[in-house]
Structure formats: structure tokens, C-alpha cells
Write a protein that holds these residues in place. Sequence first.
Motif, PDB file in Angstrom:
ATOM      1  N   PRO A   1       0.830  -1.211   0.000  1.00  0.00           N
ATOM      2  CA  PRO A   1       0.000   0.000   0.000  1.00  0.00           C
ATOM      3  C   PRO A   1       0.862   1.258   0.000  1.00  0.00           C
ATOM      4  O   PRO A   1       2.071   1.227   0.244  1.00  0.00           O
ATOM      5  N   LEU A   2       0.194   2.378  -0.257  1.00  0.00           N
ATOM      6  CA  LEU A   2       0.916   3.645  -0.334  1.00  0.00           C
ATOM      7  C   LEU A   2       1.605   3.979   0.980  1.00  0.00           C
ATOM      8  O   LEU A   2       2.765   4.417   0.991  1.00  0.00           O
ATOM      9  N   SER A   3       0.924   3.787   2.095  1.00  0.00           N
ATOM     10  CA  SER A   3       1.518   4.097   3.391  1.00  0.00           C
ATOM     11  C   SER A   3       2.741   3.234   3.675  1.00  0.00           C
ATOM     12  O   SER A   3       3.764   3.720   4.177  1.00  0.00           O
ATOM     13  N   SER A   4       2.671   1.956   3.337  1.00  0.00           N
ATOM     14  CA  SER A   4       3.811   1.056   3.558  1.00  0.00           C
ATOM     15  C   SER A   4       4.970   1.412   2.636  1.00  0.00           C
ATOM     16  O   SER A   4       6.142   1.339   3.035  1.00  0.00           O
ATOM     17  N   PHE A   5       4.654   1.780   1.404  1.00  0.00           N
ATOM     18  CA  PHE A   5       5.706   2.148   0.458  1.00  0.00           C
ATOM     19  C   PHE A   5       6.468   3.385   0.924  1.00  0.00           C
ATOM     20  O   PHE A   5       7.706   3.415   0.934  1.00  0.00           O
TER      21      PHE A   5
ATOM     22  N   PRO B   1      -7.662  15.682 -10.594  1.00  0.00           N
ATOM     23  CA  PRO B   1      -8.812  14.957 -10.048  1.00  0.00           C
ATOM     24  C   PRO B   1      -8.512  13.474  -9.882  1.00  0.00           C
ATOM     25  O   PRO B   1      -7.748  12.877 -10.647  1.00  0.00           O
ATOM     26  N   LEU B   2      -9.127  12.903  -8.892  1.00  0.00           N
ATOM     27  CA  LEU B   2      -9.009  11.475  -8.620  1.00  0.00           C
ATOM     28  C   LEU B   2     -10.347  10.807  -8.888  1.00  0.00           C
ATOM     29  O   LEU B   2     -11.408  11.432  -8.747  1.00  0.00           O
TER      30      LEU B   2
ATOM     31  N   THR C   1      -9.418   9.394   2.177  1.00  0.00           N
ATOM     32  CA  THR C   1      -8.931   9.807   0.864  1.00  0.00           C
ATOM     33  C   THR C   1      -7.405   9.805   0.858  1.00  0.00           C
ATOM     34  O   THR C   1      -6.766   9.883   1.921  1.00  0.00           O
ATOM     35  N   PRO C   2      -6.793   9.710  -0.321  1.00  0.00           N
ATOM     36  CA  PRO C   2      -5.317   9.714  -0.365  1.00  0.00           C
ATOM     37  C   PRO C   2      -4.699  10.948   0.275  1.00  0.00           C
ATOM     38  O   PRO C   2      -3.684  10.847   0.970  1.00  0.00           O
TER      39      PRO C   2
ATOM     40  N   ARG D   1      -1.581  13.533   4.585  1.00  0.00           N
ATOM     41  CA  ARG D   1      -1.438  14.570   5.610  1.00  0.00           C
ATOM     42  C   ARG D   1      -1.268  13.961   6.996  1.00  0.00           C
ATOM     43  O   ARG D   1      -0.625  14.550   7.869  1.00  0.00           O
ATOM     44  N   TYR D   2      -1.847  12.793   7.203  1.00  0.00           N
ATOM     45  CA  TYR D   2      -1.687  12.110   8.484  1.00  0.00           C
ATOM     46  C   TYR D   2      -0.269  11.554   8.643  1.00  0.00           C
ATOM     47  O   TYR D   2       0.314  11.608   9.740  1.00  0.00           O
TER      48      TYR D   2
END
Length: 324
Positions: free
Chosen positions: A120-124, A144-145, A157-158, A163-164
Motif C-alpha cells: 500500500p501507499l503508506s507502507s511504500f 482529479p481522482l 482519501t489519499p 497529511r496524516y
Amino acid sequence: MSPLTLQHRRAHNLLLMQKLLSTRDASSPFTLVLDSVEQTAGPLARAWVRGAKASKTDVVFVAYESLKAPGDVSGFVKARGRDAEAVRGEIARVVVGSRRTLLILDSLYPLIMNPHPSLPLSSFLSSLTSPTTSLLAIYHTDVPLPSPSSTTTYAPTPLTLLRYLATTVLTTHSFSQTLARKRAAEKSRSGPLFGREEGKEGVLVGMGANDSRGCVIEMEYRRKSGRGIEEWFFLPELHRDDRIVLLDDHELYRRSDANEGTLEADGLGAESATFELELTEKQRRDREGVVLPYFDAQKGEGGGGGRILYDMGVEDDFDEEDEI
């Protein structure tokens, strides 16, 4: 704003921003840059590279959109069309673990649109940072997504997730457009709209976008204690000799109110701009000389009750029974 408050911001917030630009002491492991077509993150990324080179930090540029490597980078990774696992492996081969390294991702959009099933994006993003490696990633806010699917309806949302995860969030703004919004606010008018916000057909970029004088940076820094620091800066172009300054210190952003400038020059505070509650000596003498209505009633001794003073005229019919 008081001079002490502004001086405190110069001493602390400006030093913090300079520390972030030089990537010293791993002040921000993950810095998220939010840009748009109104103000790209190019000037900020170039300033970050220049600060990293001055502090003898290696810079590895991960290109999803760029076709060639920018100047003063020690490594260049072509990530276009490759999955996240292959990109991470290429970065691991380029980065030297014993040296301080700055990773720059020129766009997060491909990682959001084509996520790896097992990464996932967070893990990457978390796998790219280390005690000696910091990350600077750029997110285009005006791209836009697609709408979330039924399986991810309740997922964040991404942008919310980014931001988190970020320890520092930097938002770029056009200097010219910032000045226009400030002038409107000083006159109690609604702020002007630029670019796509105007709602006009065919308008994609507003007037004053990507000002050649420099860009405005809105910083949100998260300390380890959880306390956040927010500040606005002005970053001039690299060809200028000026260094980054607080936005309030820029001569064009300062208030042009002549009355306020006169008060500050005379050393008068905000209390002197309002009415004076104390009386002058002349006003005090004039007040003491005023004879108040029914002043004679105040000469009687206390305890006698209230009295009515009345002078009878010739037309009045006096009756002894009315006398008290």
C-alpha cells in the motif's frame, strides 16, 4: 502584531524553515508538498536540493513525470510505468545507507492511481525513510481522482492519509495572488478567484500564477510532542540574492496604512489610537464650574427627606391647607 511576537517568529520559525531546507538532523522524515498549476513546487524543490548539497547530503530524484535529472542530484531513478516494488528496489540500490540522503518524489499521482496489491501507499512511503534518509514528496491538488469504489467508501482519501503520515506539510501559493487576496481582505471584500475556481470556460490558469519573483509557502510542522507550528514564508527565486523570509516581513505584503505607520513611528500603542478617558486640567475646572439643575436641593442637611423647590408666581392661588 507586537514587535516581540514578530521577533519571536523570526528567531524560531524562520530558523526552523532554514533547518528543514538544509535537511539537518532529520527534522522532518516525511515532508509533503501540496502544489497546483497556480504555483508549482519547482522553486521549493530546487531550494531543497540546494540546501541539501550545502549540508553535504546526497539527493536522489525519483522521476514519475520528469524526463531528465535536475541539476545537483547524485542519483536519478526513472519510475514512470514501473510498479512500487520495482521502484523501491531501484532506490535501495542507489541510496548509500551510511550517508545522509534526501529522496524527492516529483509526483504521488501514479502511486495513488496504480497501487501495488501487496504494498500500500503508506507502507511504500514508510519503507523509504530511515534515520539517515528523509523523503520529500509532491502532491498535485488540482489533479482529479476517480470516485472511490464501494469497497473503499469508508477509507480515508489519499490526501487525508498523506497529511496524516507527513511530519511537515508545505502548501505553495502564488505571490501575486496572495497579495490580491490580502488587498481584498483589507477592504472587507470577498477574495478573488483564480484559475479553475473562476468557473469560466477555458480558464485553467489564473492571472499571476507562478510569479517570477518567488512563491509563498504555508508551513505546518508537527513536533514530536504533537504541538503544531504554522507559518507563512516568502521564497525568492534562486537567481536573487535574497533569502527566505517571513511573509509578514516582505515589503509588498506589509500594510500600507499611513496612519498605522505614523503611530508605529511615534511609538504609540493601540490604546493611543482610541479615545482618551482621562480629563485635562482645563476640562476638570470647567466641570467644577457647572451649576447642575436643582443644585439648591443638595445644600440641605441629610435625613430630612426629599424636598421640592418652587417659586410661586402672581397667578398662583395659594391655599393655607396646602402648606405642609
